[in-house]
Design an enzyme around this catalytic site. Structure first.
Site, short mmCIF file in Angstrom:
data_model
loop_
_atom_site.label_atom_id
_atom_site.label_comp_id
_atom_site.label_asym_id
_atom_site.label_seq_id
_atom_site.Cartn_x
_atom_site.Cartn_y
_atom_site.Cartn_z
N TRP A 140 0.86 -1.19 0.00
CA TRP A 140 0.00 0.00 0.00
C TRP A 140 0.89 1.23 0.00
O TRP A 140 1.63 1.49 0.95
CB TRP A 140 -0.90 0.00 1.23
CG TRP A 140 -1.90 1.13 1.28
CD1 TRP A 140 -1.99 2.21 0.44
CD2 TRP A 140 -2.96 1.28 2.23
NE1 TRP A 140 -3.02 3.03 0.79
CE2 TRP A 140 -3.65 2.48 1.89
CE3 TRP A 140 -3.39 0.55 3.32
CZ2 TRP A 140 -4.73 2.94 2.62
CZ3 TRP A 140 -4.48 1.01 4.05
CH2 TRP A 140 -5.15 2.18 3.71
N GLU A 141 0.80 2.03 -1.08
CA GLU A 141 1.62 3.24 -1.22
C GLU A 141 0.72 4.48 -1.29
O GLU A 141 0.37 4.89 -2.38
CB GLU A 141 2.50 3.11 -2.46
CG GLU A 141 3.42 1.88 -2.41
CD GLU A 141 4.37 1.80 -3.59
OE1 GLU A 141 4.58 2.84 -4.26
OE2 GLU A 141 4.90 0.71 -3.85
#
EC number: 3.2.1.14
Length: 466
Positions: A140-141
Site C-alpha cells: 500500500w503506497e
C-alpha cells in the site's frame, strides 16, 4: 572486503549456516518489453530466487475483491509463473497487491469497515489457493497519503492482524504449507512516521520488505543529482545502512528484515553539462522520463565506452553522458549490499526487479546482477545444489514412470512396446549417469572457485567491459 557490521553487539561476523531469502519481483509489464529485453516466465532460472513476487494485483472499487486481470495475457500469466515450481518445487509464489499506481482507492475502501476486512480476508485465501500462490504481499503506497484519511494508519494494522490470524488458523490443503504474509514498505522518514505503525504491522507479518531505492529522483525539490540507492553516506541518513538500522531500532526483528536492491538506475538532466558532481543542479529526469533505466539497457551504455564513475563514500556507481546523469547499481555494489545482509543475519533481499537484469546475457554472462547477489549472500553452493537435486529428481521421476509403463506392457504381452520402453529406460539411466557426472564436475569447479574466494571487483574495473 566486508562492511562494518552495524549490529556488532547482537551478532558475530559471518552467518555461514543461515539460508537467506531472495525475493524477486516479476512484473506483468515484463512481457510487453521489446523482444530484446522482454522476459517471459519460461526463460526465468527458477533457482535464482527463493520467492517470486508477481506484481501487481489491484483491489476493486468495492474494496472486497481483486480486479480480474484485464486481458488474456495477464490472466494466463498466473499459470505461467506458477509453472516454474515444476522445475523448482521449493520456489514460493507471492502475489503483491498495490504498487505505486494501484493502491490508494482500493486499500482505503477495503479498510473502511470491519466487515470489508473480514470478507476480503476470507476471499483472498480462497483466491490465493485457487491460483496456487503461497502468500500475499501488501504494498500500500501509502496509508494517509494521496487522499487516504489519517485513520487508515490504524486500519491498515487491523487488516494485517486479521490476515495474519486467518492465515495462521487456515486448514491447510494437502501438500500445501501455510500462506506467507509480507509487507512492502517505504523506509524514508517522510513516509515512515506518517503512514505506518511499524511495530503493529511488523509483529504480525512474516517479512518486512524495505524498498531501499528511490531515495532521490526527479521529484526532489530543489532538484539536484543524487544516487537513489546509496549503501552508506556520512552526510545524509538516506542510505541503506542507516535506514536498516532505523527500522531495527523501530522494532523490526532482524530475522524479518528484507532489504530491497534495485536493478535499475535513476537519471537526471543536468542544468549545466560541465557541472556533474553529485549535488549539482538538475532540470528534470533524463532519457528514461522518470521511469528508471533497467540494467539490461545501462550495460550497453557502459560497453559503448561511457566511463563508469564511483562514489566511494556511498559505495555505488554513476555515469555522465552529455547532460544526462545516471545513478545505478552494478554487480559490485549489489554484492556489497548482499554482504550487508549476510554479515548481519538479516532475512534476505528483495530484487526489484528480475526482468531488469541482463537475463539474455547481451552484455556478457546471463544474470550478472542476480549472480552477484547470490555470491554476496554466500549462497552459490546452495544455488548449484538446488539445481542438481531438481535435475536428479526429474530424471528419477521419468525413469519411475517408464518402469510403470513397462510393467503394463509386459502384462498385456505387447512385446514391441516392451522393447521400446526398455530402451527408453536404458537411455534415461544413461542420461542420468552422465548428468550426475557433469553435476559432480560443476560442483567441484564451484567449490574450487569459492575456496579461492569470490572477491569484489576492483573499483577501477569497468562493469561489463570484458
Amino acid at each position: 572486503m566486508y562492511l562494518t557490521i552495524w549490529l556488532v553487539p547482537l551478532l558475530a561476523v559471518g552467518t555461514w549456516g543461515q539460508k537467506f531469502n531472495r525475493f524477486c519481483h516479476y512484473n506483468s509489464w515484463a512481457l510487453s518489453r521489446n523482444p530484446q529485453h522482454g522476459l517471459v516466465p519460461e526463460d526465468i532460472d527458477p533457482f535464482l530466487c527463493t520467492h517470486m513476487i508477481l506484481g501487481f494485483a489491484e483491489i476493486d472499487e468495492s474494496g472486497l475483491r481483486l480486479k480480474d486481470p484485464n486481458h488474456y495475457q495477464q490472466q494466463y500469466l498466473y499459470q505461467r509463473i506458477v509453472r516454474l515450481r515444476r522445475i523448482n518445487p521449493r520456489l514460493n509464489m507471492i502475489l503483491s497487491v498495490g504498487g505505486w499506481d494501484k493502491s490508494q482507492e482500493g486499500y482505503s475502501k477495503l479498510v473502511s469497515s470491519r466487515e470489508n476486512i473480514i470478507f476480503f480476508t476470507k476471499w483472498i485465501i480462497t483466491y490465493l489457493r485457487r491460483h496456487d500462490f503461497d502468500g500475499l504481499d501488501l504494498d500500500w503506497e501509502y496509508p494517509t497519503f494521496k487522499g487516504s484519511p489519517m485513520v487508515d494508519k490504524k486500519k491498515f494494522v487491523d487488516l494485517v492482524e486479521n490476515l495474519a490470524y486467518e492465515f495462521d488458523i487456515e486448514e491447510i490443503p494437502d501438500i500445501k504449507w501455510k500462506l506467507t504474509l509480507t509487507w512492502t514498505a517505504d523506509p524514508l522518514e517522510s513516509v515512515r512516521t506518517s503512514a505506518y505503525d511499524i511495530k503493529g504491522i511488523a509483529s504480525k507479518v512474516h517479512y518486512v520488505n524495505l524498498k531501499m531505492y528511490d531515495f532521490h529522483g526527479h521529484w526532489d525539490d530543489p532538484l539536484r543529482v543524487n544516487h537513489h540507492s546509496p549503501l552508506t553516506s556520512s552526510n545524509s541518513p538516506r542510505n541503506v545502512n542507516e535506514l536498516a538500522k532505523t527500522w531495527v531500532k523501530a522494532g523490526v526483528r532482524i530475522e524479518k528484515l528484507i532489504l530491497g536492491i534495485p536493478f535499475f538506475g535513476r537519471s537526471f538532466t543536468l542544468k549545466t553539462a560541465n557541472m556533474s558532481a553529485p549535488g549539482s543542479p538538475a532540470v528534470g529526469p533524463g532519457s528514461d522520463f522518470g521511469d528508471g533505466i533497467p540494467i539490461h539497457n545501462l550495460c550497453h551504455i557502459i560497453r559503448g565506452g561511457t566511463k563508469e564513475l564511483y562514489l566511494p563514500e556511498k559505495k555505488v556507481p554513476y555515469i555522465v553522458s552529455g547532460s544526462e546523469w545516471i545513478g545505478y547499481d552494478n554487480p559490485r555494489s549489489v554484492m556489497e549490499k548482499a554482504q550487508l545482509v549476510f554479515n548481519n543475519a538479516l532475512a534476505g533481499v528483495m530484487i526489484y526487479s528480475l526482468d531488469m537484469d541482463d537475463h539474455h546475457g547481451t552484455c556478457g554472462k546471463k544474470w550478472p546482477m542476480m549472480m552477484a547477489v547470490i555470491h554476496g549472500l554466500n549462497a552459490y553452493m546452495e544455488y548449484i545444489d538446488s539445481k542438481h537435486k531438481s535435475l536428479e529428481l526429474t530424471y528419477n521421476k521419468k525413469i519411475l514412470r517408464a518402469r510403470v509403463s513397462l510393467r503394463n506392457y509386459r502384462r498385456r504381452n505387447q512385446q514391441g512396446k516392451v522393447a521400446e520402453m526398455e530402451q527408453r529406460i536404458r537411455n534415461l539411466e544413461q542420461e542420468l549417469q552422465q548428468s550426475m557426472g557433469n553435476m559432480a564436475y560443476e560442483r567441484q569447479q564451484a567449490q574450487a572457485m569459492l575456496n579461492r574466494g569470490v572477491s569484489l571487483p576492483p573499483i577501477e574495473q569497468q562493469s561489463w567491459s570484458w
